[in-house]
Write a protein that holds these residues in place. Structure first.
Motif, PDB file in Angstrom:
ATOM      1  N   SER A   1      53.756  34.086  28.954  1.00 17.52           N
ATOM      2  CA  SER A   1      53.460  35.456  29.334  1.00 17.52           C
ATOM      3  C   SER A   1      51.954  35.644  29.403  1.00 17.52           C
ATOM      4  O   SER A   1      51.182  34.873  28.832  1.00 17.52           O
ATOM      5  N   ALA A   2      51.550  36.696  30.101  1.00 18.38           N
ATOM      6  CA  ALA A   2      50.126  37.031  30.234  1.00 18.38           C
ATOM      7  C   ALA A   2      50.002  38.543  30.348  1.00 18.38           C
ATOM      8  O   ALA A   2      51.001  39.266  30.471  1.00 18.38           O
ATOM      9  N   GLY A   3      48.770  39.012  30.305  1.00 19.70           N
ATOM     10  CA  GLY A   3      48.517  40.432  30.460  1.00 19.70           C
ATOM     11  C   GLY A   3      47.372  40.660  31.416  1.00 19.70           C
ATOM     12  O   GLY A   3      46.593  39.747  31.703  1.00 19.70           O
ATOM     13  N   ILE A   4      47.275  41.881  31.929  1.00 21.71           N
ATOM     14  CA  ILE A   4      46.163  42.235  32.800  1.00 21.71           C
ATOM     15  C   ILE A   4      45.370  43.363  32.154  1.00 21.71           C
ATOM     16  O   ILE A   4      45.891  44.117  31.329  1.00 21.71           O
ATOM     17  N   ASN A   5      44.105  43.467  32.540  1.00 16.76           N
ATOM     18  CA  ASN A   5      43.190  44.457  31.970  1.00 16.76           C
ATOM     19  C   ASN A   5      42.348  45.087  33.078  1.00 16.76           C
ATOM     20  O   ASN A   5      42.216  44.525  34.166  1.00 16.76           O
TER      21      ASN A   5
ATOM     22  N   GLY B   1      39.197  33.890  32.243  1.00 19.59           N
ATOM     23  CA  GLY B   1      39.513  34.691  33.420  1.00 19.59           C
ATOM     24  C   GLY B   1      38.286  35.180  34.152  1.00 19.59           C
ATOM     25  O   GLY B   1      38.354  36.092  34.975  1.00 19.59           O
ATOM     26  N   GLY B   2      37.154  34.598  33.891  1.00 19.67           N
ATOM     27  CA  GLY B   2      35.886  34.940  34.514  1.00 19.67           C
ATOM     28  C   GLY B   2      34.784  34.928  33.465  1.00 19.67           C
ATOM     29  O   GLY B   2      34.719  35.854  32.678  1.00 19.67           O
ATOM     30  N   PRO B   3      34.040  33.808  33.366  1.00 16.70           N
ATOM     31  CA  PRO B   3      33.763  32.842  34.421  1.00 16.70           C
ATOM     32  C   PRO B   3      34.764  31.689  34.561  1.00 16.70           C
ATOM     33  O   PRO B   3      34.795  31.033  35.589  1.00 16.70           O
ATOM     34  N   THR B   4      35.555  31.387  33.534  1.00 10.65           N
ATOM     35  CA  THR B   4      36.491  30.266  33.635  1.00 10.65           C
ATOM     36  C   THR B   4      37.834  30.763  34.164  1.00 10.65           C
ATOM     37  O   THR B   4      38.153  31.956  34.114  1.00 10.65           O
ATOM     38  N   ASP B   5      38.663  29.831  34.655  1.00 10.80           N
ATOM     39  CA  ASP B   5      40.000  30.200  35.100  1.00 10.80           C
ATOM     40  C   ASP B   5      40.810  30.777  33.947  1.00 10.80           C
ATOM     41  O   ASP B   5      40.672  30.372  32.790  1.00 10.80           O
ATOM     42  N   GLY B   6      41.692  31.732  34.301  1.00 12.84           N
ATOM     43  CA  GLY B   6      42.385  32.497  33.289  1.00 12.84           C
ATOM     44  C   GLY B   6      43.868  32.220  33.168  1.00 12.84           C
ATOM     45  O   GLY B   6      44.359  31.131  33.479  1.00 12.84           O
ATOM     46  N   THR B   7      44.592  33.245  32.726  1.00 11.70           N
ATOM     47  CA  THR B   7      45.948  33.104  32.219  1.00 11.70           C
ATOM     48  C   THR B   7      47.042  33.453  33.218  1.00 11.70           C
ATOM     49  O   THR B   7      48.222  33.304  32.901  1.00 11.70           O
ATOM     50  N   LEU B   8      46.692  33.920  34.405  1.00 11.53           N
ATOM     51  CA  LEU B   8      47.719  34.288  35.387  1.00 11.53           C
ATOM     52  C   LEU B   8      48.147  33.039  36.156  1.00 11.53           C
ATOM     53  O   LEU B   8      47.942  32.906  37.359  1.00 11.53           O
TER      54      LEU B   8
ATOM     55  N   GLY C   1      55.339  48.017  31.418  1.00 10.39           N
ATOM     56  CA  GLY C   1      56.171  47.383  32.434  1.00 10.39           C
ATOM     57  C   GLY C   1      56.079  45.877  32.375  1.00 10.39           C
ATOM     58  O   GLY C   1      55.095  45.314  31.889  1.00 10.39           O
ATOM     59  N   LEU C   2      57.151  45.215  32.852  1.00 15.79           N
ATOM     60  CA  LEU C   2      57.228  43.754  32.904  1.00 15.79           C
ATOM     61  C   LEU C   2      57.297  43.323  34.367  1.00 15.79           C
ATOM     62  O   LEU C   2      58.102  43.858  35.139  1.00 15.79           O
ATOM     63  N   TYR C   3      56.475  42.329  34.734  1.00 16.79           N
ATOM     64  CA  TYR C   3      56.421  41.864  36.114  1.00 16.79           C
ATOM     65  C   TYR C   3      56.460  40.340  36.137  1.00 16.79           C
ATOM     66  O   TYR C   3      55.764  39.706  35.334  1.00 16.79           O
ATOM     67  N   PRO C   4      57.225  39.744  37.047  1.00 20.63           N
ATOM     68  CA  PRO C   4      57.119  38.292  37.227  1.00 20.63           C
ATOM     69  C   PRO C   4      55.762  37.939  37.819  1.00 20.63           C
ATOM     70  O   PRO C   4      55.094  38.781  38.445  1.00 20.63           O
ATOM     71  N   LEU C   5      55.336  36.703  37.635  1.00 23.18           N
ATOM     72  CA  LEU C   5      54.012  36.281  38.074  1.00 23.18           C
ATOM     73  C   LEU C   5      53.778  36.601  39.543  1.00 23.18           C
ATOM     74  O   LEU C   5      52.689  37.060  39.918  1.00 23.18           O
ATOM     75  N   GLN C   6      54.776  36.389  40.384  1.00 20.98           N
ATOM     76  CA  GLN C   6      54.583  36.598  41.814  1.00 20.98           C
ATOM     77  C   GLN C   6      54.394  38.069  42.193  1.00 20.98           C
ATOM     78  O   GLN C   6      53.974  38.377  43.310  1.00 20.98           O
TER      79      GLN C   6
ATOM     80  N   ALA D   1      52.743  43.681  31.294  1.00 20.93           N
ATOM     81  CA  ALA D   1      52.988  42.287  30.937  1.00 20.93           C
ATOM     82  C   ALA D   1      53.429  41.497  32.158  1.00 20.93           C
ATOM     83  O   ALA D   1      54.212  41.972  32.988  1.00 20.93           O
ATOM     84  N   ILE D   2      52.930  40.270  32.251  1.00 25.42           N
ATOM     85  CA  ILE D   2      53.286  39.336  33.313  1.00 25.42           C
ATOM     86  C   ILE D   2      54.102  38.212  32.694  1.00 25.42           C
ATOM     87  O   ILE D   2      53.619  37.522  31.787  1.00 25.42           O
ATOM     88  N   LEU D   3      55.327  38.035  33.168  1.00 25.74           N
ATOM     89  CA  LEU D   3      56.196  36.978  32.660  1.00 25.74           C
ATOM     90  C   LEU D   3      56.039  35.754  33.543  1.00 25.74           C
ATOM     91  O   LEU D   3      56.200  35.827  34.757  1.00 25.74           O
TER      92      LEU D   3
END
Length: 329
Positions: free
Chosen positions: A36-40, A105-112, A301-306, A325-327
């Motif tokens: 799982s991941a999250g957005i901000n 997730g900036g400057p390095t690649d992140g969790t999505l 809310g829950l969202y699939p990665l796509q 949340a991103i599943l």
């Protein structure tokens, strides 16, 4: 692996759900298969500032998953461990404050993405009481709230704290943490639904952001204001804050530039305190505190990665209360 990559143009239009290459761990690194991941809001700011000339970037600072590979020199972690990601890179000790923290997730690649490789020091045991979805949205917002309240603001039991603009991730964690810490919490929002939800979560009172706060009962005794808004609300704070009060600032959603009433600061001896993100030391403390007090993130809310773009659209409209949340499959 599948990943959400930002490339080609600024804003949400630059988001792509596509194939990317996972990186094998080097010395003192681990690779994590994300659950799982999250957005901000930080992700939105990053996307707004990027151009077609920038290198493609995997967004996301929050995440939790299972270690699948370990590099040389890693101690205390094993393949199969369930971990949560500390998003701040290279900031181990609280006293060693960087000018601007480097963040996953900036400057390095992140969790999505389905996998992430990062320093082993940034993988800590997942709190056992949290689901994968809850653990995936905890990291950055909860760390920011914890540092703002306790390290920088030194919130005490019985104090009155005002949290303007309730609904975002940091503000929601701050509400939950302040209530558990025994503070009296007042929140504001333009949304009646958000005000009602804050009261359900333990707020003492919830006010309309556009009301005359100076006319409200119990708003002549605010010890602590947690500000993420900046110029739009800042002048109102001096009508309600007590002498020797603290304004802790972690954002500027309405703009950077302030006209500061200097006499309203030095006569009542109000403290203006800046804060941002947090150290590994504080992240560990935050995890222990969340587990000790059985705090669970509020998931809007829950969202699939796509479908990550849909989650960002909701966030951009400031519709959410809590975390998105991103599943990751």
């Amino acid at each position: 692996m599948k990943a959400i990559i930002h490339s080609g143009q600024s804003g949400l239009e630059g988001l792509q759900y596509t194939e990317s290459i996972s990186r094998a761990p080097e010395a003192e690194e681990v690779q994590i298969q994300l659950k799982s991941a999250g957005i901000n809001h930080r992700d939105l700011f990053i996307m707004a500032g990027r151009t077609s000339q920038d290198t493609p970037l995997i967004l996301g600072s929050d995440g939790a998953g299972v270690i699948v590979e370990i590099g040389e020199g890693v101690n205390g972690l094993s393949v199969g461990d369930e971990v949560i990601i500390h998003p701040t890179l290279g900031w181990d000790h609280t006293v060693d404050v960087p000018i601007v923290p480097d963040i996953v997730g900036g400057p390095t690649d992140g969790t999505l993405a389905q996998y992430i490789t990062l320093p082993a020091r940034n993988a800590l045991p997942k709190p056992s009481h949290l689901s994968w979805a809850e653990a995936g949205v905890l990291s950055l917002s909860a760390l920011t709230a914890y540092r703002a309240l306790f390290t920088r603001g030194e919130l005490k039991h019985g104090e009155h704290i005002l949290i303007p603009g309730i609904g975002g991730g940091v503000a929601t964690y701050a509400l939950l943490m302040a209530v558990v810490a025994g503070a009296k919490v007042t929140v504001t929002s333009r949304s009646e639904a958000k005000r009602k939800e804050a009261l359900r979560l333990g707020a003492f009172q919830a006010l309309d952001s556009h009301a005359d706060w100076s006319l409200q009962n119990d708003l002549d005794s605010v010890d602590f204001i947690l500000d993420s808004i900046g110029q739009a609300m800042f002048p109102k704070y001096f009508d309600i804050i007590k002498p020797d009060g603290r304004i802790v600032m972690y954002g500027a959603s309405s703009g950077d530039d302030l006209t500061v009433p200097i006499r309203s600061i030095f006569f009542p001896q109000v403290s203006l305190i800046g804060t941002s993100m947090g150290s590994r030391e504080e992240f560990s403390q935050m995890l222990q505190w969340v587990e000790q007090h059985d705090i669970h993130p509020v998931i809007d809310g829950l969202y699939p990665l796509q479908e990550t773009a849909k989650a960002f659209e909701r966030m951009e409209k400031t519709e959410q209360f809590g975390n998105l949340a991103i599943l990751v499959e």
